[in-house]
Each structure stands twice: as structure tokens, then as C-alpha cells.
Design a protein around this motif. Sequence first.
Motif, PDB file in Angstrom:
ATOM      1  N   THR A 169     -16.584  58.141  10.637  1.00 55.36           N
ATOM      2  CA  THR A 169     -17.496  57.002  10.663  1.00 55.36           C
ATOM      3  C   THR A 169     -18.849  57.448  11.220  1.00 55.36           C
ATOM      4  N   ILE A 201     -18.364  46.447  14.518  1.00 55.66           N
ATOM      5  CA  ILE A 201     -18.268  46.971  13.147  1.00 55.66           C
ATOM      6  C   ILE A 201     -19.570  46.641  12.433  1.00 55.66           C
ATOM      7  N   THR A 204     -22.422  47.624   6.818  1.00 54.20           N
ATOM      8  CA  THR A 204     -21.958  48.315   5.608  1.00 54.20           C
ATOM      9  C   THR A 204     -20.456  48.179   5.450  1.00 54.20           C
ATOM     10  N   THR A 205     -19.730  48.321   6.551  1.00 57.37           N
ATOM     11  CA  THR A 205     -18.272  48.154   6.497  1.00 57.37           C
ATOM     12  C   THR A 205     -17.903  46.735   6.101  1.00 57.37           C
ATOM     13  N   LYS A 206     -18.572  45.755   6.675  1.00 55.79           N
ATOM     14  CA  LYS A 206     -18.267  44.360   6.346  1.00 55.79           C
ATOM     15  C   LYS A 206     -18.607  44.049   4.893  1.00 55.79           C
ATOM     16  N   ALA A 209     -15.997  45.648   2.703  1.00 59.15           N
ATOM     17  CA  ALA A 209     -14.720  44.935   2.754  1.00 59.15           C
ATOM     18  C   ALA A 209     -14.766  43.655   1.936  1.00 59.15           C
ATOM     19  N   LYS A 224      -7.671  47.079   4.552  1.00 57.96           N
ATOM     20  CA  LYS A 224      -7.512  47.747   5.848  1.00 57.96           C
ATOM     21  C   LYS A 224      -6.964  49.158   5.674  1.00 57.96           C
ATOM     22  N   PHE A 227      -9.729  51.615   4.263  1.00 64.44           N
ATOM     23  CA  PHE A 227     -10.704  52.078   5.244  1.00 64.44           C
ATOM     24  C   PHE A 227     -10.090  53.098   6.206  1.00 64.44           C
ATOM     25  N   PHE A 231     -12.008  56.483   5.305  1.00 63.92           N
ATOM     26  CA  PHE A 231     -13.145  56.509   6.225  1.00 63.92           C
ATOM     27  C   PHE A 231     -12.733  56.628   7.690  1.00 63.92           C
ATOM     28  N   MET A 233     -11.589  54.402   9.552  1.00 62.02           N
ATOM     29  CA  MET A 233     -12.195  53.216  10.164  1.00 62.02           C
ATOM     30  C   MET A 233     -11.090  52.185  10.383  1.00 62.02           C
ATOM     31  N   GLU A 500     -24.691  43.502   1.999  1.00 59.51           N
ATOM     32  CA  GLU A 500     -25.271  44.179   3.151  1.00 59.51           C
ATOM     33  C   GLU A 500     -26.563  43.484   3.588  1.00 59.51           C
TER      34      GLU A 500
END
Length: 519
Positions: A169, A201, A204-206, A209, A224, A227, A231, A233, A500
Motif C-alpha cells: 500500500t 483508508i 482511491t481504495t474506497k 471498492a 475484501k 484487496f 494490494f 490492504m 475518487e
Amino acid sequence: MSSSRQQLPPWDFECAYQHSCPHLHGSSTKWVWEEYQRSYKEHCEHWRVRDILREELEKALAYIGELEDQNEQLKAKLKALHQRQFKSNKNRNRQSSNDSADNCSAQAKKKRGAPKGHPGWFRRKPNHIDKTVVVAAPELCPHCACADLSPMEEIKDHLQEDIVLQPRTHVTNFRHHQAFCPKCNRAVVQAAQGELLNCKIGPTTKAAAVFLRYGLRIPYRKVKELFEVFFNMPFVPASAMAFDRTATRRGEPLYEDLKEKLRNAAVAHADETYWRQDGIGHYVWYAGNDDLAVFHIDRHRSSKVAQSILGKSFGGVLHTDGYAAYNAVNAKHRQSCLAHLIRKSKEIKQEILLRKPKFQDQRSIRFCSSVSDLLKKACEIGRKLNSGDIEPNKADAFEKRLYSALDSICTGKLAENKAETLRQRLLNPKKEYHRLFTFLKHTGVQPTNNQAEQSLRNMVIFRKICMGTRSDEGSYSHSVLPSLVLTAKRQSKHPLAFFETLFTQDTATAQAALYNDSS
């Protein structure tokens, strides 16, 4: 005996009986008369009972005939449903060398693949090379194992493109300088670019997802796992659900703005299908066009829901099926889906043909065939009109010819109930009659409602994957976020970049990132 009978009066029955029957002399004539009357009444009663039984028998035979007719209809309906679900296997090897003449006929099936002369698809050439590996010439032929190989000066380049998995990450430490607010009586900080305050968090991750969930229809647990594997994550599935709730809350103003834009659109397609919320039947509604998309999950399938999406007075062309709830929208123009009517006429014809010959109504069969052929021809005219093969000034002439043919087909009452219902539906000015060929008058209107059905396809697949939603909040998220995803795609915007921006910027910036022209 005969001479003595002639001497008696015709009304003297008792004397005649005694005179003609001397061996019964002394019997009571009153008893004989009563027996005669009783037998006559019994005879009349027998005839009355026979008439009642005959009437009941006729009713029973008529009822049996109705049951036989209903039985044939149900058997034909069941068989037609079974044939639609389980299609028979066809011999794919029927074409042989002796069938070359048949391949040239109009009944020959279309060859698989792209048409002849159609340009092929080739992968684009990479714009950079990260690594070059020099490979020596082989000493043995890989095909025939021949060892007598001659070296060549020509070098063959083989470009192979692959991805690089970096399971790590990117951690950013935002060092905030604080300021004290006397009004709030607390220290305050400001968010940096790309920072979500109090969130461990990042955006970009959100955004990824949410896109995996609503763009690629991946369940929370799979998101989940993805990631964690790709990643490194880690987070729990409930965190992925929390990402959805945050995106829904921030995207709610854009969702309401979508509805307003759609209510002012020139053309709108609408349809609905089933949905499940915590095991209870709901409906997912769709309304949109080539630029916008709005989904709405509701418990009801009433006209109030249609009004909440499209308003009470839609000023454009509304394209729907025959569902009556859309009448409350009071659209200025309506276009019915011709594909639904074609499919309905084919289903009725198929059900009739699956019955025994004595239960088949030939006029109804011809009617269904004629309706199907006419509407197919109308769809072909619409396709040529939109592609420019037919000049727009000829649309009125085609409309008159189509209505004239429809009036000719729909003359005379039909014996088949379903066919007669379809005939009355086509002729009813409050239902289909004035909504059949609206696409000839307005540019950009299609003869079928396939646009709405294809838009609902992703939601139907999503419903089969996640089995619906569990709460009102979840249903609302499944209304807002799919609407934003599909609208972004139709605006040629990638949903990942849009989400994003939605997480990090204000509403006006997110709206500008969603539309090519936010006006």
C-alpha cells in the motif's frame, strides 16, 4: 263381448270394465281408477325427471367441453413455457457438401463470426518497453527436432505485455498545523488534497471498492479478498459497505439532479423488474436515455413511483411497455415497445398451434402472424430511418400505410380469447393504437424498448449475485450508486475516476466530473 260393449255408454267405465272382464266381477272400479291415475302421474313424473336429467346432461357435456378447451389451453401454455426454457438440441452437422446449394438460399443460416470483408481486431502495440531479453537461436527445431539448423541474421521481436503485482500500500502521513477556534473551543485542521479527514483508508481504495461492487458486481467479501490478495490492504466486509454509504451520502445531490435532468429530457425509456429486500418483494425501476440513467428501488409498483421519477407531466417522448402505471406521468408523447407486442403475438400463436386441431382457430393464427410481420416491418423501417437509409420526409407516408394495414388486420372479432384481447388492445386509442408508430414522427426514438431492458440487465445479474438487499439504506445505495455508474459510462467518464473525485471534492466538482456538459 264386442256387441255388449257397443250397447254401453262411452262414459260408463265401471260397467264396461265389469262387462268386459267377467272374471274380475266384483272388483272395485274405484281402486282401478286410482291405479290408473297413479300410473299416469308416475308416467308424467318419469318424463319430468327425464327432461331434468337431459338438461343436466347437456349442461354437463357443455361444461366438459369447456374443461377440455381449458385443458388444451393449459397444456399448450405449459408446453410453450417448457420449450422457451428448455430448447431442443439441433443437429449442428446437418450441413454437408451436398447442401451447398441450400446455403445460397434465403433460408441459409448466417455464418458465425464477423462478416466477410469486416476489419479484424488487433491488440494495440505497447507504447513503451521496460525490459529487453535476448534469446539465443535454437539448436533443435521445436517442431520436428531437426538438428541441422542454419543461423539467420534476421531478428524477430516478440512484445509481451503483462501486469506487475505489487502487494503493498501507499501510506501518506499528513502532518497538520493546527489552529485554535475560540467559537468551537477546539483545535481545527484543514484537509489536504487527496486526504479524507479522520479516515484511515484513502479515497482511491474506497473508490475502487465502490466500483468493484457496482461497476463489476462483486460481493463485499470478494472485494475484501481482492484487496488483501492484490494490494495487501486488509479491511472487513463491513468497511466496504461503509464505503457505499459514504458514497451514497455524497452522491445524493447528484442523484436528485439526475432526476431533474431526466424530467426535462426529450426522450426517456422506462421499465421495472423484481427485487428482494430482506426477503420481501420489491421493484427496481429504471428511467433514462442514451445520456442519463436513474434507478429506484421501491416496495410498490404504483403510479406514484412513476411520478416520483418522471414527474407528473413529462414533456418529451416516453418509451415504455403496456404497463398502466406510466399513464400517471401524462407524457406528451408515448411510444409502445413493439418487441413486446411481437413476442406476445408469437406466444399466442404458439399456444394455439400446440393444441389439438379441433381446438385451433385459424383466423386467430393468421391474425397473430400478420401482426408480428407488420410490427417487424415497422421496426425495420425505424432502423433504416435512424441510419439515414430512408429520408425523414417519407415518414408520414410510411405511418399512414402501417395504420392502414393494421386496421385491415384487426377487422372482425376473433374466437380465441387471448388473440381477441390483443386485437382490442391494438385498436384501443387509450392503450396502444396511437403509441405504435410515434418513432416515425420524432428523431432519436426507437421502435423497441430494448434500451431500458439492457439497462436493467446489470441489476438483474446483481440481484442473482447478492440476492437483493437487507435494509432501506441498502436499497437506497443500490439506487443511487448504479445510477451514477451508468450515467458516468454514458457520459464517457470512467466511474473509478469519478468516485475518487466524489470522495475528495465538493458537489460542484463531482458534478463536473460526471458530465461532459453539466448544464
